[in-house]
Write a protein that holds these residues in place. Structure first.
Motif, PDB file in Angstrom:
ATOM      1  N   ASP A 147      -9.786   3.952  -3.904  1.00 31.90           N
ATOM      2  CA  ASP A 147     -10.545   5.071  -3.342  1.00 31.90           C
ATOM      3  C   ASP A 147     -11.929   5.163  -3.983  1.00 31.90           C
ATOM      4  N   THR A 165     -16.389  -5.291  -1.450  1.00 31.31           N
ATOM      5  CA  THR A 165     -16.229  -4.547  -0.203  1.00 31.31           C
ATOM      6  C   THR A 165     -14.774  -4.531   0.237  1.00 31.31           C
ATOM      7  N   GLN A 166     -14.103  -5.685   0.136  1.00 33.25           N
ATOM      8  CA  GLN A 166     -12.703  -5.792   0.562  1.00 33.25           C
ATOM      9  C   GLN A 166     -11.767  -4.939  -0.285  1.00 33.25           C
ATOM     10  N   HIS A 180       0.834  -1.197   0.000  1.00 29.23           N
ATOM     11  CA  HIS A 180       0.000   0.000   0.000  1.00 29.23           C
ATOM     12  C   HIS A 180       0.870   1.248   0.000  1.00 29.23           C
ATOM     13  N   LYS A 237     -10.893   0.938  -0.061  1.00 24.48           N
ATOM     14  CA  LYS A 237     -10.243   1.476   1.124  1.00 24.48           C
ATOM     15  C   LYS A 237     -11.312   1.792   2.170  1.00 24.48           C
ATOM     16  N   PRO A 238     -10.927   1.884   3.456  1.00 21.98           N
ATOM     17  CA  PRO A 238     -11.922   2.163   4.501  1.00 21.98           C
ATOM     18  C   PRO A 238     -12.766   3.402   4.228  1.00 21.98           C
ATOM     19  N   TYR A 295      -6.937  -5.808  -1.817  1.00 24.46           N
ATOM     20  CA  TYR A 295      -7.368  -5.551  -0.450  1.00 24.46           C
ATOM     21  C   TYR A 295      -7.157  -4.085  -0.116  1.00 24.46           C
ATOM     22  N   GLN A 296      -8.267  -3.389   0.171  1.00 26.71           N
ATOM     23  CA  GLN A 296      -8.237  -1.975   0.523  1.00 26.71           C
ATOM     24  C   GLN A 296      -7.343  -1.186  -0.449  1.00 26.71           C
TER      25      GLN A 296
END
Length: 443
Positions: free
Chosen positions: A208, A231-232, A79, A235-236, A204-205
């Motif tokens: 954006d 969903t995975q 990341h 990003k949060p 994974y995440q």
């Protein structure tokens, strides 16, 4: 094991190289607790009794097609550091599309940007031929200039293939990567990813902004594995935009329960109405060749359609499609006729050949129900009451007609032995959309 750049990798014991502005994250591939195995890649869970290997370890059968994960493995992802995202500078990106959005499209584009900036998930419900891709261009341009990582995913390979060249033409200065199961393109670093929804399980995440095109389509609709992967991959604080012309009840309920913004555009970009299907009763259509008068009627209609347009001839299954192709080839020897399905190795070439006017009639399964555009076609659906032709599929198929270019009197014909609720609902929805579009034009 193959490591695809910044995609997540699945095994330990490999040196993971990260640049100075990047960080490496590790997490369990599967989690074991209270006699259950939980997979962190696909979200599946199983009783340990079901998933024990002879060597004594445990694996996830839910996503084994993507590479086996066991309790001895880790998921590894790279990341970009947050401070690097802020400090990174690069030249301004401009969309090179030469077209112009209509007033309604511009309003939708502005709303999309507003929603994403305020971190609101969006459902864009726009009729077939509304120009959903073009409405995304301002959003993509804005997100790229903010340094956001973007993915546009679809359940259908043909949709991805259709989107990719259009995005490359609109954003020639952007690194765009196309990924699907059998894609030939080499991995490269990207700013914009175009992929099937299955490919999101490898991230994974990472994003954006995640756009899911044709979000009601099989196999994405109702598949918990693909929903988990979507969903995975975000990003949060990432935002999801779902595009569809035929939202399901589940999708509308999800948007309502999670307070998504729902944007509705009932008008096509050229402002012509959706073509309303014509209904033709045809008894025992599967054995059409046995009834000379019925067959002659279908042949006569096909010849009428071919005077102004090519014909997309939808069939409910491959066996019938191959059978009726032989019948049409025999009875219309002067016409160029072939068929295509998901199993056809020449699938992409045949679609391109239809665009280049090399076929008069292309018989197909529902693989061409959505995401493809042809300039001059009429549509025939044989056996429209078949279970594969649900309401959404019939609306999408009808939407293949009169999508671009000047009007060519394209027609939509449903042949059926029994008029189903799906047929009636499809026609009702098309008529309602045309009525809404009329009202919208007066605003």
């Amino acid at each position: 094991m193959v490591i695809y750049g910044k995609q997540e990798v699945y095994k330990i014991g490999v040196m993971i190289q990260a640049a100075a502005d990047e960080t490496v994250r590790y997490r369990e591939a599967v989690k074991i607790t209270k006699g259950q195995l939980y997979c962190n890649r696909c979200g599946s869970h199983f009783s340990l009794r079901e998933v024990r290997l002879p060597a004594g370890s445990y694996y996830c059968p839910g996503c084994v097609l993507y590479g086996r994960l066991t309790d001895q493995d880790q998921l590894v992802s790279i990341h970009r550091k947050e401070e690097a995202e802020v400090l990174q500078t690069k030249p301004q990106i401009h969309c090179r599309w030469l077209g112009e959005l209509t007033r309604q499209q511009s309003r939708m584009a502005e709303e999309l940007i507003r929603c994403v900036d305020s971190r609101e998930n969006v459902l864009l419900w726009a009729v077939t031929g509304a120009g959903k891709t073009e409405m995304l261009y301002p959003l993509i341009e804005n997100a790229l200039n903010e340094g956001k990582q973007i993915a546009i995913a679809s359940p259908r390979i043909d949709v991805c293939r259709e989107l990719y060249p259009r995005l490359v033409a609109a954003f020639p200065d952007v690194a765009i990567l196309l990924r699907y199961g059998k894609a030939l393109e080499q991995w490269q670093e990207f700013e914009l990813l175009v992929c099937t929804t299955h490919q999101l399980l490898h991230f994974y995440q990472a994003f954006d902004l995640l756009v899911v095109d044709e979000s009601d389509a099989f196999p994405y609709e109702g598949d918990p594995l693909l929903a988990f992967g979507t969903t995975q991959a975000l990003k949060p604080m990432g935002v999801r935009v779902c595009l569809t012309a035929t939202p399901t009840k589940n999708l509308l309920q999800k948007a309502k329960s999670e307070n998504w913004q729902v944007l509705h555009l009932p008008q096509r970009y050229h402002r012509r109405p959706l073509v309303v299907p014509e209904l033709f009763f045809l008894e025992d259509w599967r054995n059409l060749a046995k009834y000379p008068l019925r067959l002659a009627r279908v042949l006569r209609i096909c010849e009428q359609l071919l005077k102004e347009n090519q014909v997309l001839f939808f069939c409910p299954d491959i066996a019938f499609m191959k059978h009726i192709t032989k019948v049409l080839q025999e009875k219309l020897p002067q016409k160029k006729i072939t068929f295509v399905s998901a199993q056809d190795p020449l699938r992409e070439e045949k679609i391109l050949q239809l665009r280049n006017k090399q076929w008069d009639i292309l018989l197909c399964t529902t693989i061409l129900e959505r995401g493809v555009t042809f300039e001059r076609v009429s549509v025939v659906v044989m056996g429209a009451e078949h279970e594969v032709f649900n309401k959404s599929v019939l609306v999408q198929i009808a939407g293949r007609v009169d999508r671009k270019g000047t009007q060519r009197n394209g027609r939509v014909l449903f042949f059926f032995q029994e008029q189903t609720l799906a047929i009636r609902k499809a026609i009702k929805e098309i008529i309602q959309m045309n009525q809404l579009a009329k009202k919208e034009a007066k605003r």
